[in-house]
Scaffold this motif. Sequence first.
Motif, PDB file in Angstrom:
ATOM      1  N   GLU A 112       0.856  -1.175   0.000  1.00  0.00           N
ATOM      2  CA  GLU A 112       0.000   0.000   0.000  1.00  0.00           C
ATOM      3  C   GLU A 112       0.895   1.229   0.000  1.00  0.00           C
ATOM      4  OE1 GLU A 112      -2.297   0.188   3.620  1.00  0.00           O
ATOM      5  OE2 GLU A 112      -0.651  -0.578   4.842  1.00  0.00           O
ATOM      6  N   THR A 115      -2.697  -6.314   2.337  1.00  0.00           N
ATOM      7  CA  THR A 115      -3.149  -5.333   1.357  1.00  0.00           C
ATOM      8  C   THR A 115      -4.671  -5.339   1.296  1.00  0.00           C
ATOM      9  OG1 THR A 115      -2.770  -4.531  -0.917  1.00  0.00           O
ATOM     10  CG2 THR A 115      -3.151  -6.894  -0.646  1.00  0.00           C
ATOM     11  N   ALA A 164      -7.931  -4.735  -1.901  1.00  0.00           N
ATOM     12  CA  ALA A 164      -8.093  -4.820  -3.357  1.00  0.00           C
ATOM     13  C   ALA A 164      -7.756  -3.527  -4.101  1.00  0.00           C
ATOM     14  CB  ALA A 164      -9.503  -5.290  -3.700  1.00  0.00           C
ATOM     15  N   PRO A 165      -8.294  -2.354  -3.716  1.00  0.00           N
ATOM     16  CA  PRO A 165      -7.970  -1.132  -4.470  1.00  0.00           C
ATOM     17  C   PRO A 165      -6.476  -0.815  -4.478  1.00  0.00           C
ATOM     18  CG  PRO A 165      -9.901  -0.772  -3.111  1.00  0.00           C
ATOM     19  CD  PRO A 165      -9.323  -2.088  -2.692  1.00  0.00           C
ATOM     20  N   SER A 166      -5.810  -1.027  -3.353  1.00  0.00           N
ATOM     21  CA  SER A 166      -4.377  -0.764  -3.281  1.00  0.00           C
ATOM     22  C   SER A 166      -3.595  -1.757  -4.148  1.00  0.00           C
ATOM     23  CB  SER A 166      -3.901  -0.857  -1.831  1.00  0.00           C
ATOM     24  OG  SER A 166      -2.512  -0.606  -1.739  1.00  0.00           O
ATOM     25  N   TRP A 167      -3.942  -3.030  -4.046  1.00  0.00           N
ATOM     26  CA  TRP A 167      -3.263  -4.054  -4.839  1.00  0.00           C
ATOM     27  C   TRP A 167      -3.431  -3.776  -6.332  1.00  0.00           C
ATOM     28  CZ3 TRP A 167       0.134  -7.866  -3.878  1.00  0.00           C
ATOM     29  CH2 TRP A 167       0.344  -8.815  -4.865  1.00  0.00           C
ATOM     30  N   GLU A 168      -4.629  -3.468  -6.738  1.00  0.00           N
ATOM     31  CA  GLU A 168      -4.891  -3.253  -8.163  1.00  0.00           C
ATOM     32  C   GLU A 168      -4.240  -1.970  -8.669  1.00  0.00           C
ATOM     33  OE1 GLU A 168      -9.120  -3.582  -8.355  1.00  0.00           O
ATOM     34  OE2 GLU A 168      -9.091  -5.756  -8.038  1.00  0.00           O
ATOM     35  N   ARG A 169      -4.103  -0.976  -7.805  1.00  0.00           N
ATOM     36  CA  ARG A 169      -3.421   0.269  -8.202  1.00  0.00           C
ATOM     37  C   ARG A 169      -1.918   0.048  -8.356  1.00  0.00           C
ATOM     38  NH1 ARG A 169      -0.821   4.076  -5.109  1.00  0.00           N
ATOM     39  NH2 ARG A 169      -1.640   3.162  -3.184  1.00  0.00           N
ATOM     40  N   LYS A 180      -4.789  -5.377 -11.996  1.00  0.00           N
ATOM     41  CA  LYS A 180      -5.845  -6.358 -11.751  1.00  0.00           C
ATOM     42  C   LYS A 180      -5.465  -7.774 -12.179  1.00  0.00           C
ATOM     43  CE  LYS A 180      -9.796  -3.215 -11.911  1.00  0.00           C
ATOM     44  NZ  LYS A 180     -11.121  -2.924 -12.516  1.00  0.00           N
ATOM     45  N   TYR A 232      -6.099  -9.320   4.400  1.00  0.00           N
ATOM     46  CA  TYR A 232      -6.742  -8.224   3.690  1.00  0.00           C
ATOM     47  C   TYR A 232      -7.401  -7.238   4.647  1.00  0.00           C
ATOM     48  CZ  TYR A 232     -11.625  -9.928   4.217  1.00  0.00           C
ATOM     49  OH  TYR A 232     -12.856 -10.295   4.702  1.00  0.00           O
ATOM     50  N   ARG A 278     -10.602  -4.660   5.441  1.00  0.00           N
ATOM     51  CA  ARG A 278     -11.922  -4.079   5.217  1.00  0.00           C
ATOM     52  C   ARG A 278     -12.482  -3.613   6.551  1.00  0.00           C
ATOM     53  NH1 ARG A 278     -17.334  -6.094   1.924  1.00  0.00           N
ATOM     54  NH2 ARG A 278     -18.260  -4.009   1.884  1.00  0.00           N
TER      55      ARG A 278
END
Length: 221
Positions: free
Chosen positions: A116, A148, A150-155, A159, A171, A173
Motif C-alpha cells: 500500500e 493489502t 483490493a484497491p491498493s493491490w490493483e493500483r 488487476k 486483507y 476491510r
Amino acid sequence: YQRRVHGIYVMKLFAVCLLFALSLAVTTPFADTYELVSDIECLKKMYQKLCFRAYQSIGKVDPNVLKNLETAQKAQVPTDVYMAPCFFCGKPEQQADELATALKAYTIPTVWISVEGSWSTDLSKNHAFLKDLVAALKAKGMKVGIFTFAPSWERLMGKSFSELSDLPLWYVRWNSNPEADDFLPFGGWKKPTAKQYHASKKECGIHVDFDSFYSQGNENS
C-alpha cells in the motif's frame, strides 16, 4: 422414488460436510500495532496473537520491534511481524537482510509485507520489487504473507497480476465484522488467511488495529 431418495441423501451429506468444514474454520482474534507495548498482560487477555511493525516505510527497522518481541515472548504471546517496505529506497534484498538480521534472535511465524502507499506508477517495476523482496525474505528462511486490500493491490500491481497468490493474504476491510464473509477474490486469492476489520483504536495504553486470523487460511493453489 430411488432417485428422490438418493437426491435427499446427497443433500444431507453435503450439509454435513459443510457444517464440518465450518467447524474447522476457527477465527482467532489478534491485533497489530507499531507502538511500544506497555501492558502486555492487558493485551493478552483480549487477543490470542499480536503482530508488530518490524520495518518502516522510510527504510529502517522499527525501533520498537525488538522490545515488543521480547515483551511478548516473556508473556508467551504468539507474534507475527509486518514490514512496510521502502520502494523508493530500492535494494529489496538489502531491506530483507536488515530485517532478518534484526530479528535473528526470534522465531517469527510470518512476515507480512504491506502493499500500500506510494510505489511506482510503472507496474512492472512494482512487480519486480515485490517479487525480489519475497524471494529475499524466503532465502533468509522466513515465511512471507501479503497485507493489502483490493484497491491498493490493483493500483500498485494491476488487476491481472496473480503471481504471488500462493502466499497467505491478510486483507483490509474496516466494517467491524471479524468474519471473512465479505471477501471478494482479487490478485488470484480465492480466500484470505487474515482480515483487518477495524482501524486504530486505543486499547491497553496503545493504538491497535483489530484483526482476525482464520485457521484454514489460504488454499489457493
